[in-house]
Design a protein around this motif. Structure first.
Motif, PDB file in Angstrom:
ATOM      1  N   MET A 104     -38.654  41.809 -64.291  1.00  0.00           N
ATOM      2  CA  MET A 104     -37.486  41.352 -63.554  1.00  0.00           C
ATOM      3  C   MET A 104     -37.020  39.985 -64.052  1.00  0.00           C
ATOM      4  SD  MET A 104     -37.100  43.899 -61.477  1.00  0.00           S
ATOM      5  CE  MET A 104     -35.807  43.218 -60.453  1.00  0.00           C
ATOM      6  N   ASP A 105     -35.725  39.792 -64.029  1.00  0.00           N
ATOM      7  CA  ASP A 105     -35.106  38.513 -64.351  1.00  0.00           C
ATOM      8  C   ASP A 105     -34.182  38.207 -63.173  1.00  0.00           C
ATOM      9  OD1 ASP A 105     -33.964  36.282 -65.481  1.00  0.00           O
ATOM     10  OD2 ASP A 105     -33.062  37.336 -67.184  1.00  0.00           O
ATOM     11  N   GLY A 106     -34.760  37.622 -62.122  1.00  0.00           N
ATOM     12  CA  GLY A 106     -34.011  37.439 -60.875  1.00  0.00           C
ATOM     13  C   GLY A 106     -33.731  38.802 -60.270  1.00  0.00           C
ATOM     14  N   ASP A 107     -32.439  39.131 -60.049  1.00  0.00           N
ATOM     15  CA  ASP A 107     -32.097  40.431 -59.473  1.00  0.00           C
ATOM     16  C   ASP A 107     -31.685  41.453 -60.538  1.00  0.00           C
ATOM     17  OD1 ASP A 107     -29.611  39.382 -60.132  1.00  0.00           O
ATOM     18  OD2 ASP A 107     -28.639  40.166 -58.337  1.00  0.00           O
ATOM     19  N   ILE A 108     -32.047  41.181 -61.786  1.00  0.00           N
ATOM     20  CA  ILE A 108     -31.750  42.084 -62.902  1.00  0.00           C
ATOM     21  C   ILE A 108     -33.044  42.724 -63.395  1.00  0.00           C
ATOM     22  CG2 ILE A 108     -30.770  42.298 -65.227  1.00  0.00           C
ATOM     23  CD1 ILE A 108     -28.673  41.449 -63.226  1.00  0.00           C
ATOM     24  N   ILE A 109     -32.999  44.041 -63.560  1.00  0.00           N
ATOM     25  CA  ILE A 109     -34.141  44.796 -64.080  1.00  0.00           C
ATOM     26  C   ILE A 109     -34.042  44.777 -65.605  1.00  0.00           C
ATOM     27  CG2 ILE A 109     -35.276  47.046 -64.154  1.00  0.00           C
ATOM     28  CD1 ILE A 109     -33.556  47.603 -61.501  1.00  0.00           C
ATOM     29  N   LEU A 118     -32.086  52.201 -66.094  1.00  0.00           N
ATOM     30  CA  LEU A 118     -32.252  51.026 -65.234  1.00  0.00           C
ATOM     31  C   LEU A 118     -32.172  49.703 -65.986  1.00  0.00           C
ATOM     32  CD1 LEU A 118     -35.139  52.173 -62.879  1.00  0.00           C
ATOM     33  CD2 LEU A 118     -32.676  52.223 -62.487  1.00  0.00           C
ATOM     34  N   LYS A 119     -32.362  49.727 -67.286  1.00  0.00           N
ATOM     35  CA  LYS A 119     -32.382  48.493 -68.083  1.00  0.00           C
ATOM     36  C   LYS A 119     -31.087  47.697 -67.886  1.00  0.00           C
ATOM     37  CE  LYS A 119     -33.125  46.920 -72.781  1.00  0.00           C
ATOM     38  NZ  LYS A 119     -34.405  46.358 -72.986  1.00  0.00           N
ATOM     39  N   ASP A 120     -31.268  46.426 -67.501  1.00  0.00           N
ATOM     40  CA  ASP A 120     -30.178  45.463 -67.313  1.00  0.00           C
ATOM     41  C   ASP A 120     -29.275  45.753 -66.110  1.00  0.00           C
ATOM     42  OD1 ASP A 120     -31.096  43.984 -69.524  1.00  0.00           O
ATOM     43  OD2 ASP A 120     -29.909  45.201 -70.901  1.00  0.00           O
ATOM     44  N   LYS A 121     -29.754  46.561 -65.174  1.00  0.00           N
ATOM     45  CA  LYS A 121     -29.003  46.842 -63.942  1.00  0.00           C
ATOM     46  C   LYS A 121     -29.428  45.867 -62.845  1.00  0.00           C
ATOM     47  CE  LYS A 121     -26.800  50.728 -65.057  1.00  0.00           C
ATOM     48  NZ  LYS A 121     -26.625  50.660 -66.448  1.00  0.00           N
ATOM     49  N   GLU A 126     -27.284  47.754 -57.253  1.00  0.00           N
ATOM     50  CA  GLU A 126     -26.663  48.987 -57.720  1.00  0.00           C
ATOM     51  C   GLU A 126     -27.679  50.121 -57.849  1.00  0.00           C
ATOM     52  OE1 GLU A 126     -24.808  48.802 -61.714  1.00  0.00           O
ATOM     53  OE2 GLU A 126     -25.874  46.906 -61.964  1.00  0.00           O
ATOM     54  N   VAL A 127     -28.909  49.791 -58.222  1.00  0.00           N
ATOM     55  CA  VAL A 127     -29.945  50.822 -58.329  1.00  0.00           C
ATOM     56  C   VAL A 127     -30.348  51.301 -56.935  1.00  0.00           C
ATOM     57  CG1 VAL A 127     -32.309  51.303 -59.076  1.00  0.00           C
ATOM     58  CG2 VAL A 127     -30.770  49.974 -60.545  1.00  0.00           C
ATOM     59  N   MET A 128     -30.513  50.377 -56.012  1.00  0.00           N
ATOM     60  CA  MET A 128     -30.878  50.762 -54.647  1.00  0.00           C
ATOM     61  C   MET A 128     -29.809  51.672 -54.049  1.00  0.00           C
ATOM     62  SD  MET A 128     -32.673  47.340 -53.087  1.00  0.00           S
ATOM     63  CE  MET A 128     -32.568  47.988 -51.438  1.00  0.00           C
TER      64      MET A 128
END
Length: 88
Positions: free
Chosen positions: A20-25, A45-48, A52-54
């Motif tokens: 994780m990078d903060g709220d970015i996967i 999921l990369k860079d999402k 938006e994923v939830m």
């Protein structure tokens, strides 16, 4: 960057490891489950953003099960956000 490990419940996969990078996967690795499907999901999921994923994955069911690997990904991300006091 931070690594977050989640053990899903009620599905075939046994462990989900998120970078994780903060709220970015940035990356997801999933152990167990349907290898091809989960590899595809991991790539999507990369860079999402978590939100938006939830939104897309929460409530997805697998057959007669009350949950699925995508639903467990949403649950894992919710736990991560809660642990980091994110307003998602």
């Amino acid at each position: 960057m931070e690594t977050f490990v989640y053990r899903p419940k009620g599905v075939c996969s046994q462990q989900m490891t998120f970078t994780m990078d903060g709220d970015i996967i940035r990356d997801v690795k999933i152990v167990g489950g349907c290898a091809g499907n989960l590899l595809g999901i991991s790539r999507i999921l990369k860079d999402k953003k978590i939100s938006e994923v939830m939104e897309a994955f929460h409530g997805v069911r697998c057959g007669m099960k009350a949950t699925s690997c995508p639903d467990q990904i949403a649950t894992a991300l919710q736990a991560y956000a809660k642990q980091h006091n994110m307003d998602i």
